[in-house]
Design an enzyme around this catalytic site. Sequence first.
Site, PDB file in Angstrom:
ATOM      1  N   CYS C  86       0.769  -1.126  -0.011  1.00 55.16           N
ATOM      2  CA  CYS C  86       0.198  -0.151  -0.002  1.00 55.16           C
ATOM      3  C   CYS C  86       0.920   1.419   0.111  1.00 55.16           C
ATOM      4  O   CYS C  86       0.393   2.176  -0.265  1.00 55.16           O
ATOM      5  CB  CYS C  86      -0.778  -0.107   1.251  1.00 55.16           C
ATOM      6  SG  CYS C  86      -1.614  -1.644   1.620  1.00 55.16           S
ATOM      7  N   HIS C 335      -9.088   4.062  -2.057  1.00 55.76           N
ATOM      8  CA  HIS C 335      -7.615   3.433  -1.780  1.00 55.76           C
ATOM      9  C   HIS C 335      -7.250   2.673  -2.892  1.00 55.76           C
ATOM     10  O   HIS C 335      -7.461   1.642  -2.743  1.00 55.76           O
ATOM     11  CB  HIS C 335      -7.784   2.890  -0.491  1.00 55.76           C
ATOM     12  CG  HIS C 335      -6.479   2.280   0.054  1.00 55.76           C
ATOM     13  ND1 HIS C 335      -5.242   2.767  -0.355  1.00 55.76           N
ATOM     14  CD2 HIS C 335      -6.150   1.178   0.736  1.00 55.76           C
ATOM     15  CE1 HIS C 335      -4.421   2.173   0.212  1.00 55.76           C
ATOM     16  NE2 HIS C 335      -4.585   0.991   0.930  1.00 55.76           N
TER      17      HIS C 335
END
Lengths: 345, 136, 387
Positions: C86, C335
């Site tokens: 991430c 996201h």
Amino acid sequence: MVGIVGYGAYVPRYRITVEEIAAVWGKNAETYKKGLIIGEKSVPGLDEDTITISVQAAKNAIRHGAINAKNIGAVYVGSESHPYAVKPSATVVAEAIGATPNMTAADYEFACKAGTAAIQTCMGLVKSGMVEYGLAIGADTSQGRPADALEYTAGAGGGAFVIGMEDTVADIEETVSYTTDTPGFWRREGQEYPRHGARFTGKPEYFKHIIEATKLLIQKTGYGFDDFDQVILHQPNGKFPLRAAKMMGIPADKMKLGLLTPRIGNLYSGAVPVALANVLDYAKPGELLLVTSFGSGAGSDSFAIRVTDAIEEKRANATPVETYLKKTKNLTYGRYAKHRHKIRM
Amino acid sequence: MPHRKSLALVWRRREQRYKMVGTRCATCDGHFFPPRGFCPNCRRKGRIEEKEMAGTGKVFSYTTVYAPLEGFEELAPYVMAIVQLDEGPRLTAMLCDVEPEDVEIDMPIRAVFRKISEDGKSGIIHYGYKFRPNKK
Amino acid sequence: MVRNVAIIGTGMTKFGEHWEKSLRDLIAEAGAKAVDDAGISGKDIQAIYGGTMSAGRLNGQEHIGALIADTLGLNPLPSTRIEAACASGGVALREAYLMIAGGHYDVVVAGGAEKMTDVYTEQASLALGGAADQEWEAFFGATFPALYALLARRHMYEYGTTEEQMARVSVVNHHNAALNPLAQYPYPITVDDVMKSAPIAEPLKLLDCSPLTDGAAAVVLASEDFAKKMCQEPVWIKSSAQASDTLPLHDRRLVTAIDASVLAGKQALERAKLKHKDISVLEVHDCFSIAGIIAVEDLGFTRKGEGGKAFEEGVFDLGSDVSINTSGGLKACGHPVGATGIKQAVEVTLQLQGKAGKRQVDAEYGMTHNVGGSGATVVVHTYGRDV
């Protein structure tokens, strides 16, 4: 003398009652409870199978026997619910208990008597000096087709025995077998559930083989039924072993400790091993046990087992079967169906 | 279901997952699970030896998983925990034989050998440790 | 000699479910916007760094460096894909920054993208779970939300943090997202909404979790000379710091803190010679609500254990001394994993340039905080209006 150096059992914590099953199929629970003498049965956890049950029972047996797993020269797992059709359960068990790699292993199947067949094999290997210890396991996550009479009894659990010559807690004085080709209960390759011949499984199968094998043992040993302190017979339900005992003239009070099916169901290959473990939990030095298993197809193995003084010394190492009979968790039929992988995902 | 894990990938960890074989540093008595090949505390002075963990410990943290990983659908809801082993190391494992509402931090637990997952109905079955309440 | 580096152009797609757009389309859109915004031409650019976490599993496409250069018409420039779960975007930004700071290039594009809706949800979950330790976490059934839930449970146990306080993080994010036209969920929610949403890995509920998002973002970085010549309002990257920790959560010194955040945050402030009070706009990596609470603690904007209370008291609301996640954060802006670190830089740049529209706050300096996995990689940047 060859005998049991250590023993252990395992029964999953989940239970389902006869009432819960009967309600689903519109049946009268009392009929089954009285007819089969069964109250509830054990159910495996979602993550339990014959292999995991065998590992837990084997670990308990090794701890009880206080032996080094590396000295086990043979592991036999008897079951009719091996997770693989091809690939041994026994190798997983042997690896998990730390017995690998200098040993032999194989899986057995003989309906409900594969566990006692494993004991006999280990006796032979130990007596011949081929191995120091043999580990014999009988375990099952028994199958029964939904709505079939078997669904009320097919339970899960197993027992394990370290067979050896030294430091035995019980000596196996004699064993005999009685075997014929008599089909009463079977499961074809690839089929999910076994089929059975209903009442045919009684007289020509169960009773015939149990009684003939036991008679043979009596003949060979010269013992009378009075000589035995405890008697354990294969227990597909609560009723059959009691009736067989009655037919042979064995008093019912000698059957009590070794009759667990009413509480945990028929553990198939695990039935006699767990019952024997429970009897040993309470056995005193010098007691004589009569054990006769039965496997459809059909055959019975009968044993005369003499408890030794070491039973008391090793008792502190034991995990009593009773441990697994209390603090249980009852399941609804819905959750039972999930546990037995009956819900299509 | 596609085959997710190769045979070798799972097989080579059987010692750790079946028996919790870790390591111990003879210099500082540090225990490592999964095993470490060198001691992070003693570095070159470390003496690493194989050590099987006892499998007892307590719940350090836990969560009930309602959205399962692929291959774990049947088990949901299931409890995942960070386990603090008595020897010191922490690890991540599933709890079993316990209802989610009965789990709490510091609860004593012990390792049991269970089926972890399977590579589809025709594939290999993966076994390993889970933890269950350790009632005294 | 370390050179100063500026952001001279930004671009991003709307974050959301782009059923009609491919990974390539998203990269093309964000890249073109950033280059246009910088007012430069392709021939000014010397290198490309692109972050994507899991294009291989999500789109079946590897070799993303080549795909980016090809898509943007920038062949034969060197183009490199960065993967740090991430934190892929944040690390791509850092690599680009280091290349200019070190004097290797003058103009570099740093981008990030993820196209997450081209697979079924369970496959996307497996791909995201790839950030966890496959042998010692995922093998045993740990989902990615489960890891943050383990962190949350322990934080609740040690500090008394409540589920309502965690819910407040999502509420703040949604409030800000409602003011951001590029956000995936541009609408407000309440604490009650969060509390009543479906459990995912309790104590985390659906509205504690960031969503699956398609999106891309890009920034153009330039050396001081180039920036001053070409750009009216460059935003300067004051510092860049990155730290690593154990891959599995259970091996960390603490489960209630991310040490890599503590270290990278401290280094970033030191290198920029900034104090906490200087930072008035902060994008933190709130992949789950608890991550937002732990981030403000680890970065030193509250004391340890007081993050939940701070969110509850409105300390980080829009327009306060330090406004957190003015973009809407990972929770509400969305996201798209590899794009997130770059989006954070875009947001802080827009804030410092005064171009953040309805969500504009008064800020001199900003910070971005981008986390990989459950905290094994953390990258922090600080930004300012003055070189």
